[in-house]
Each structure stands twice: as C-alpha cells, then as structure tokens.
Design an enzyme around this catalytic site. Sequence first.
Site, PDB file in Angstrom:
ATOM      1  N   ASP A  75       0.844  -1.196   0.000  1.00  0.00           N
ATOM      2  CA  ASP A  75       0.000   0.000   0.000  1.00  0.00           C
ATOM      3  C   ASP A  75       0.879   1.245   0.000  1.00  0.00           C
ATOM      4  OD1 ASP A  75       0.860  -0.827   2.508  1.00  0.00           O
ATOM      5  OD2 ASP A  75      -1.137  -0.907   3.375  1.00  0.00           O
ATOM      6  N   GLU A 134      -5.823   3.217   3.522  1.00  0.00           N
ATOM      7  CA  GLU A 134      -6.320   3.814   4.755  1.00  0.00           C
ATOM      8  C   GLU A 134      -7.787   4.241   4.639  1.00  0.00           C
ATOM      9  OE1 GLU A 134      -4.877   3.681   7.447  1.00  0.00           O
ATOM     10  OE2 GLU A 134      -2.752   3.423   7.008  1.00  0.00           O
TER      11      GLU A 134
END
Length: 386
Positions: A75, A134
């Site tokens: 990520d 997130e």
Amino acid sequence: MAQLTTDDLIEIRRHLHEHPELAMHEVTTHQYLLTIIQKFKQDYLEIRELPDLPTALMVSVRGSQPKRTIGYRTDIDALPVTEETGLPFASQNPGVMHACGHDIHMTVALGVLNWFSEHQPEDNLVFFFQPAEESENGGKVAYEQGVFEGKWRPDEFYGLHDNPNLPAGAIGCRMGTLFAGTTEVNVDLIGKSGHAAYPQDANDMVVAAAEFIGQVQTIVSRSVNPIEGGVITFGKLDAGTIRNVIAGKARIEGTIRGLTQKMIEHIVDRLKQVANGVATSYDAKVDIEFNQGGYLPVENNDELTKRFIDFAKQDPQTQFVETQPAMTGEDFGYLLSKIPGTMFWLGVDSSSPLHSATLNPKESAIGKGVNSIVRFLRFRQGESIS
C-alpha cells in the site's frame, strides 16, 4: 541500476517518508515509484499503469518456467496526521504523515522487485502498488475494475504490515485471521424538539440515544461468544443546540470490528434489532446505516499460510514470531476474499504505535524484510535455500 544496497533502500524510504500523500492522491508517490522501477533491469519486467486508478502501479516479472503467478501487494497512501518525530526527513506535507509505515512497505516491495529484476524467477510474479488502503477501499476498487485478470491475476497473494511491537526485521504471522474486518456505523434518531420546561410536548432524542448506546453494550457481552470476540465502539455523538431546548435529533457514529465476516454480520443484525426496539419504545424514527467497503477480515489461507510459517520457522536468516490477531483493519482482506494468500507482519521496533504522530520505525527492518521475503519466494518456487 544494479541491485539496491541497504543504503539505497534507506534513501528511498526517507524520500517516501518526506512526501506522503492521502488516499487516491498519491500522484508524486506514483511518479517516484515509477522512476525507481524504470531504472531496474527491464529484461523480465512489464510495467502497467491503470488509467482508471491512476495512482496505482503494477509490475510483472516474467518467470523462466512458470507454474503459477505469485502476487505481492504493497500500500502507498498516508494518513491525515501532523508528524511530531523531529526527524530530519520528516514529512514536508503539512498535516500528512506515513504514520502507518507505508513508506516502509513500499521500500521493502521495491527491494524485493529489484532482486527479481536481477535474478529471473521461475514463476511469474505480479507486484501491485496499491493506493487508498487507509480509506476509500483501494484494493476493492482495483479488483472491481478488473485489474487482476489474465496474466495479471495471481494464483496466490502476499503482503505485509509493519508492527512496532516486534523486533526490527522479525516476521510475524498466524493461521486464520490476522486483522479484523471493520464496518462503519451511523445511527440517526429523529423525534421532536421542544422547550425544556415542557418535556411532555417533545420527544427527547438525547434520552433515546442514551438508551440505544446502553443497550448496544450488551451485544458483545451477551450476544457474542467470548472466545470469538468482537468490538462495537461509538466515538461520536451529536445532539441538541442549547441547554434549554429538548433535542429532536441525535446522530451516533461508530465502528464494528470482528475477526470473521460471520461475526460482523451477526453484530450488524443485533444492532438493527436494538435500533428497531428503541424506535418502538421511544416512538422515534431510527435510521441505521452500515458501510464496510473493502475492509473485510484478513483471513489467511490455511495451506499457503502453513507453508509460509513453516518456511519462516526453519529459515536460519528469518526471525519468526507467532502473533495474535489484531482488531485493526486492513483492506487486503478484500483481496484475500477473492484470491488465496497470506498477510504477515514485519517488525519495526518502535516505541510509538501505528497511526501515531511519533511513529519511528527502525530502518534496519528494511533489509531484513527484503531478505526474508526474497528467500521465501525463492523457496516457494522450489529453490533450495541454505
């Protein structure tokens, strides 16, 4: 560019740390990653950009005698946190910080990709540099756009998350669920406002909201198997405008956490029942909304995870720690619900927790993490690792 050294990796990590970007806005991060990867030996690589997900990046490594395609995901987004580490390479973007350690994640992925650009693997590899972990469900968005099709679909998928509570460079994992699934909850209670002196002419939603919150506390304590566990937290309550006016509306916002999707669905059902009961008891309208998106539980595949753990335990260059499940969320869970795989921890030995303004991972974890992952992927392809 030849094989990256430890100093190279640390320099890359510090650059990424200085330039964090929020979900779906990782434009500079994307360009920096692309620039680095384009310097790698390109003999076995194919770089793919995604017009419908422009900050994402995919790279395939062509295997010499492929029997499978192995995926590796990292990520790339940061958090809306103002950094307080005082580091010389602290965030230059006000109010944004890699407070979850995704700068470490990206750097390790680059190190692994770089190694296989210099040493052709036997199996095909696919690296996915994913935006919006997130928030905004980057993994789910990518999957629904069909990016994992044809030669870009892994047969098995791996990814890591840094862990400040483990020794720097240690690998942590477990069978079953590693991360909980998360679901947002919004509750709107609608009654009738009125003068504080005449409660009989109003319908007080402060009282109704208090009753709702009180009843919800019994869901986990009395409707959930304590061995399985679950969490309901309400972190926000808005109601009323002034002390002498009865509030005709209230809004409660919170989150559900569960180690299995079945548990999350059970808690959702019980919340609906409580909402209906409060609506009847208080002659109020109670609207309850749930949003899970891509944040499913990270449920590791049994066969692949056992193989991964067995390797980590026996590998003389890997420090392995068996870990407990965490109630934090991770959108890799959505991808693992579609493609079998394993998520694991990389220890970074920080005194501050994830998502804190003072998180300071030890950079010695980077080289160790790259080495362990490369060795595992070589082992997975049948190489003898000594």
